[in-house]
Structure formats: C-alpha cells, structure tokens
Enzyme design. Sequence first.
Site, PDB file in Angstrom:
ATOM      1  N   SER A   1      18.432  31.461 -34.974  1.00  0.00           N
ATOM      2  CA  SER A   1      17.158  31.087 -35.584  1.00  0.00           C
ATOM      3  C   SER A   1      17.256  29.721 -36.244  1.00  0.00           C
ATOM      4  CB  SER A   1      16.751  32.117 -36.641  1.00  0.00           C
ATOM      5  OG  SER A   1      17.589  32.017 -37.783  1.00  0.00           O
ATOM      6  N   ASP A   2      16.126  29.027 -36.289  1.00  0.00           N
ATOM      7  CA  ASP A   2      16.059  27.899 -37.207  1.00  0.00           C
ATOM      8  C   ASP A   2      16.127  28.479 -38.614  1.00  0.00           C
ATOM      9  OD1 ASP A   2      15.782  25.383 -38.308  1.00  0.00           O
ATOM     10  OD2 ASP A   2      14.101  24.824 -37.024  1.00  0.00           O
ATOM     11  N   TRP A   3      16.460  27.650 -39.582  1.00  0.00           N
ATOM     12  CA  TRP A   3      16.761  28.122 -40.931  1.00  0.00           C
ATOM     13  C   TRP A   3      15.499  28.718 -41.586  1.00  0.00           C
ATOM     14  CZ3 TRP A   3      20.434  26.904 -38.198  1.00  0.00           C
ATOM     15  CH2 TRP A   3      21.758  26.782 -38.626  1.00  0.00           C
TER      16      TRP A   3
END
Length: 886
Positions: free
Chosen positions: A310-312
């Site tokens: 995932s992106d953060w």
Amino acid sequence: MRPTIATALLTCAGSALAQDFSHDGNYGAPVSRKNSGPMATGFIMSDAGTKSHQASPPKYPSPWGEGLGEWAQAYQQAKSFVSQLTLEEKVNLTTGTGWELESCVGQTGSIPRLAFRALCLQDSPVGIRDTDFNSVFPAGVNVAATFDRKLAKARGAAMGAEHKGKGVDVQLGPVAGPLGRTPEGGRNWEGFSPDPVLTGVMFAESIKGIQSQGVLASAKHFIGYEQEHFRLVSDSTGYGFNISEPNSANMDDETMHELYLWPFADGVRAGAASIMCSYNQVNNSQACQNSYVLNYLLKGELGFQGHVVSDWIGTHSGVASVLAGLDMTMPGDSAVYNSDDSYFGANLTVAVLNGTVPSWRIDDMAMRIMAGMYFVEGNRNRGDINFNSWSLDTYGYEHFYVGGAIGKINDHVDVRGDHGTLIRHLGAQSTVLLKNIDNTLPLTGKEKLTAVFGEDAGSNIDGPNDCSDRGCNNGTLGMAWGSGSANFPYLVTPDSAIQSELLSHGSAYESVLNNGALDSATTLARRANVSLVFANSDSGEWYIEVGSNLGDRNNLTFWGGGDELLDTVASQCNNTILVIHSTGPVLLEKWANHGNITAILWAGVPGQESGNSIADVLYGRVNPGAKLPFTVGKSRQDYGTDILYTPNESVPQLNFKEGLFIDYRSFDKHNTTPTFEFGFGLSYTTFSYSDLHVTKLNASEYVPSSGHTNPAPTYSNYSTDPADHLYPSNFSRIPLYHYPWLNSTNLTQASGDQHYGLPGFIPEGAQDGSAQPIPKAGGAPGGNPMLWDVLYRVEATVTNTGSVAGEEVPQLYISRGGPHDPVKELRGFERVPIQPNSSVTFCVDVTRRDISSWSTFEQDWYVRNSTKMVYVGSSSMNLPLSAVLP
C-alpha cells in the site's frame, strides 16, 4: 538491412462501501462497432466507465504466485524459506511496524529466529529520501525527455546502488502513475510522460537498472492516480474540503488497458518485484482493496509475481484488502499515522485463525514478498541499515517517535560514487532546445557582457535543503517537492556555473536574482550583449502547500513573477534567451513569438548538477538532442483535461471522459495546433529523413491464453488454538509498534475490527483455493507473450545534413485505423548519434501489441480489420515518411 553511408548502423529495438469490498457493476459495457474487430465486430470505448458512481466489478480469489517465467527459481527459494515460518512470522513480513519507529520510512517486522532482519522500504524516485551523502538525480520527466533507454537504465542502476549502500531493500519507485492526464498534475514530474509507450520504456529500463543492484523496485502508483486534490480525506479536511472518501478515477475498460495499464505491463514484464497501489479509488473502489485492478488486472492479466504494497496510509481495511490482493501494508498504522492499531498485524493473525483469510492467502503474501527478495537479491548479503529517516544526527533515539534508548543512528555512509558525472550528463541530455533564431546558441563565452536574470538562476539563501521535502520554491528548481524528494549533497546553480564559464574566458558577467527587481533588470538588460532569463514552475505532493498550490499547479504560467521579469528583460535586450525549469508544460506562445527572445530551452527538473548541465548546452559542449515528453499548448483549455479543484460530491468523481485522448492525442483529435508538440526538439545541426521501408515478418497467429492455474499451495501448518498465539512471556513491547501476537484468546475481542470474523462480508469466491482459469490476455509476466511477437520491421534513413555532430530521436507513430482510435500513437523511437554528412538506419520492430486494440467483450487483445498507417519523423507533427502496414 540496406547499406547506407552511415558511420554506425542500428539494430532494431525494438469504493468505500459499508464493508469496503469491491462491488458489482459494469466496468465498461461493449457497444457495437461495424467492421472493426474479429468477425467484423468490435467495441467502442463506452461512456459507462466515464460517469460518476461507475462501479468496479468483484474479481476473486486473489491469484497466487506460481513462479511464472524467470521467477521459477526465486519461487523455489522462497518456498524453502516460507515453509519454515510460523504464522506470526508470515504476518510480520506483511505488516509495517509503525510510522517513525524504525530507521526507514517503512519497515516490516523481522524474523530473528532465522536471522532475517526487517525489510527497509525507502523513497524516492530521484534519490534516497531523508538521509545524507546521497545524490539527487534528474526527475523522471527529464529521463523521458532524453528518449534514451540506456540513460534510463544507467540512472536506475546508480540510484539502486546508492539505496543498496544505505541498506535499503525496496526503493519506492519508479513512477508510471500519474501518467500525466492533466498538465497541472502535482506529481507528473516523478513519472515520465503522458504517452504510455514512452513511459513504459523508461519505466521498464529504470526497473531493470534499480534491480540490477540487488534492490527491489516498487513500481508505483497503481492506478489512476492523476491528481493530488482529494487523494486522501486527511489532506482534504485540513484545508476545509468536506469529503468522505478519496477521489474516484472513473474510466472505461479500453482506456484502462490501452492507456493507464500499458506502462505497468512493461514494468511487470521487466521484472518489477513490488507494485505500490495508490491513494485514489478506481471506479468507486479503493485502489488498495480493488479486487478488479489488483486481482484481475495486475495479478491475473499481467501475471505479476511480486508483492503489492500500500501507499502510506493507503490501506482502508483488513480482510477486504487482503482478499482483494494487498500483500503488505505500510507504514503499518491503520487510518492515521502513529496510531496504535493496524489493519494487519494481530488483526491479520486473528483473521487467519478464524478462517476469514484462508491459510493459502497468508502463505501467498509471504511467498510474493520473499520471492521478490530472491528474484532481485539472489544470494547477495544484505547490508545493515546505516541511516535514520527522522534525524541526521549521529546519535539519537532508537525509536524516534516514542523515544527509548539513545545510540548511534546514522553512520553517514557516502554512497554517491561518481554519480555526479552521470547526473550532469543526464541533465544536459534532457535539455530540450525549443527555439534558436539565427543560431543564437551555442554561445561562445566571449560575449562582452552576459547578464543572468531570475531567482531560478540562483540559490536558496537559506540552503538548498532548507524547506522540508523541498516544500518551497526559493532559488533554482533542481527538485520539486514531496515524498519523491531527497536531500541535496550540493546544488550547482546556473548563476555559479555560468559565471565560472565566463570568467574563464575573461568576459564580463552580472546578474539580477530577484524577480521583483524590475528597475535593476531594465538597466542591466539594456547594457547586455546577451540576457539569460531563468524562470520556473513547481509542483509536488498535497501534504505540503507552496504558494497556495496544493500539490497540483493552479496555473501553467511561470511562478514568482517570472513572466513579468521576462517581459521586462526582453523589452530591453534583443538577444534574450529563456531557460525554463518546470515540472511540466508552461504556456509559451507569447515568448515563442517574441522577436527579442532568440532562444528557448526547457531544462525540466535536473537535480544537483543543474547549473553545469545547462552551461554544457549553452556553450556547446553538448549538442542538444532531447525532445519534449509532453505537448506545450497555446492555452490551458487546449489540453481538454484539468484538475478537479473543488469537490463535486462527498466522494469526488473524476470522470475520464476524454478516454485515450490526452496530451498530443487530444490535440490531434481536435485539430488544435500547439506551441510546441510532443516529441519536438531542435539541435545545433539539422537532419533529414528518407527511404522508408516496411517489411512484414512471418509470425504465428495470436492464441489467447487458456487452461487453469494449479490449486493454491500452502507451505506450513500452524496451531488453530488462540492460546498458542499470545504474546510471548516477559515480552517487552515498544509503544505503538505493530506486533503479530494476540493479547486475548477471544478472537472477536482481539480483533478490534468489525470487518473481521463476519462471514457475511466475504465476497463469493474470495476463499476459493481451487485451480482458476487463466485470463486470455494473461499467461506470463506482462501479459500474453504473443503480444510481443514481431509482425513488422520498419526502417528509415536519417542523415545529418549539418556541419556538426549531433543526436537525433527518430520516432515511429502508428494509426490503428479505427474510427474511434487516436489519429496516431507513438510506438517506437531511438536516440542516435550521427556525424556530419553521415546517415544511420533507424529500425523498429513493430509488435502485435503495437497494433492491437482491447475488446471489452472478449476481454482480450485483437487486431482490428482496418487500414493501418506507419509514420516516421522527428516529432509528433513532423512526420515526412509514411506507409501502409501490409
């Protein structure tokens, strides 16, 4: 190949629902098209996918990796490792430990029992973020401007080597999303170009370069991440926008396949070991839990064998995300940074124990992560992590956010090597010459008085790293802002480089580095023999606001009074040269037609050697050969797309109604003349094109992939008794750290997440580990291998008709011939050096993929029964050679 007088001969290079699950709906319904596809039937790009509230269909189960293609050995090695792991150790591999708790911007848990240290994930696509003694490379948009595969790979290898030297395992880059749907897009500069072929080539070469150094490339952002506005609720509410979920990129099936997915297919085929999913929704389903884009497109059609991260704070659920194809969550925190809860961690352990997540799925997550490690690193040893992202001090807290013991946190390892030489070269090679009246350039250095104007020529008086993540526009634009930035080891400004050049010739030099000092600029410009005006336009990521620009640019004009300064100088000096540093297109119509502006150069976002790079071009040590990787329109409206700056609903709906028609494709469709077209760029010499030849090659008929996968494998057993998964006795916890163990034998209580343990929320087929059908368009990493069969060979002669050596970028465009297709699309290019009065043969292999279209009905590629044209020339609007594809 035919003989030529060439001194060198080239070879062909060829939604936030109640339960957060992807939901049912029409992704782009087929509509009849006459005489355009198999058996005279085809399908136009449907409006169904470009309307608000378009739905993304459910696709389950999540495909398990099988070691396809070159991944076979890595999967065997991963199997040996994963088979030894406990459930908690597998969960540790998938879960970030928490924001600002460890050395890297993202770290997983470790496996001490097997002496396996935590995985370190670190930004960025231009250099190592938040450390020192690292390089800052030219941005992706500059790499695209070179049209040079070798330079893209060399830059990737240099960045990979630096990340390796700091102990990084996963470099968070390169970028193919955003592609560049809108010219104002804040992070377009991190990527390459709005053309999918140019982006795909540079994306793939960058991945190869990075991974050649034993560092996993995390190719990002997947997919439809085309603006900063409303990408996250937290960003938006902080500025008074009332939205309930991130924006939704609504697009049809053809647009997805023929435009936005195209470069990711190249990246997967190149061996990308990691893919980062994006913040936005796609057709109203969160990208990081969208079963259609992750399970069906990425892992199914493209045969992706690595892991999805995932992106953060891009993870929106636990079980829903896992079943939809997410393999790793970063930085581990749930909805906000520094939370003491995670959607993975102990909650994932609970989900596996109660059967909500099948055991084969957690095994597949661990396998994909470890297979990527073996695929890229092989048997190479991993060095220690020798830096700390949260402090440049030598000594500090072991766990920055919560404190703890004080010890050595930075070794200040210098990983730069001789990369400054490459950076300088790449900066010069990516500089595009747009105007050059009467051979104004190159300059000699012996001009009596040279004057330089503009804040963009000078330094940030508070230092090049003064603004966090480069979140300001002070001084020359060597790097834009956001998580894609890095700390400069130094920044050579144009002011210092040009001054040194002129002093070496005994010439006079003066500068005015304040855009607002118009009186001083007027006086100096009136005296100067040559006036160099530097102007810029910046952009970045929304978590930083610069000059009221929330990541995305508010305009396509110069920042900080650059236009007024340029107008002032050009009114006084009839030999004014404009140098542009920008993250994308800037409106230049007025300046392109200004009689006193004799030359214009676009230098992009060139990195630490900025001044030296532009001086090399200005003074003729480098003959410019770069080409525009985007179109420069006469007006903002000419592009046909724009940023949605104000929410149109509580879940902002971004309707990609333009379909395939972005950048030059839109200009072509509407017969709009730009100021400078895609692919345009001048040289200090001239070139001609002749002798186009098209050869049809023998290739097998296309065969859709078929058959089934093997059943989902499992690699180890574990106890289903919750008591066996409690925290170890006498275990000392780090506050806010995300652990895999349970604190209770009551699984519902231990879960703390309403989505866990509720079978009614599980989509049909999500837990099915039986053999699954292989998509027609799948079968191997990147897609059906027959898409890369070579059907035609196109050759043309390119001659240097000038008096100096130079480099040209011949470009091949194809018209697929359908009534709703773009007028033409880039399908091949090569950067070639040519000596004066010499020629080379430009040769491109045209693949089946290059002339194929996507069938929404068949869910596969097909070659339309239509007349197809091939064009060769120096830009998208200068194509003197053409022929019909047989």
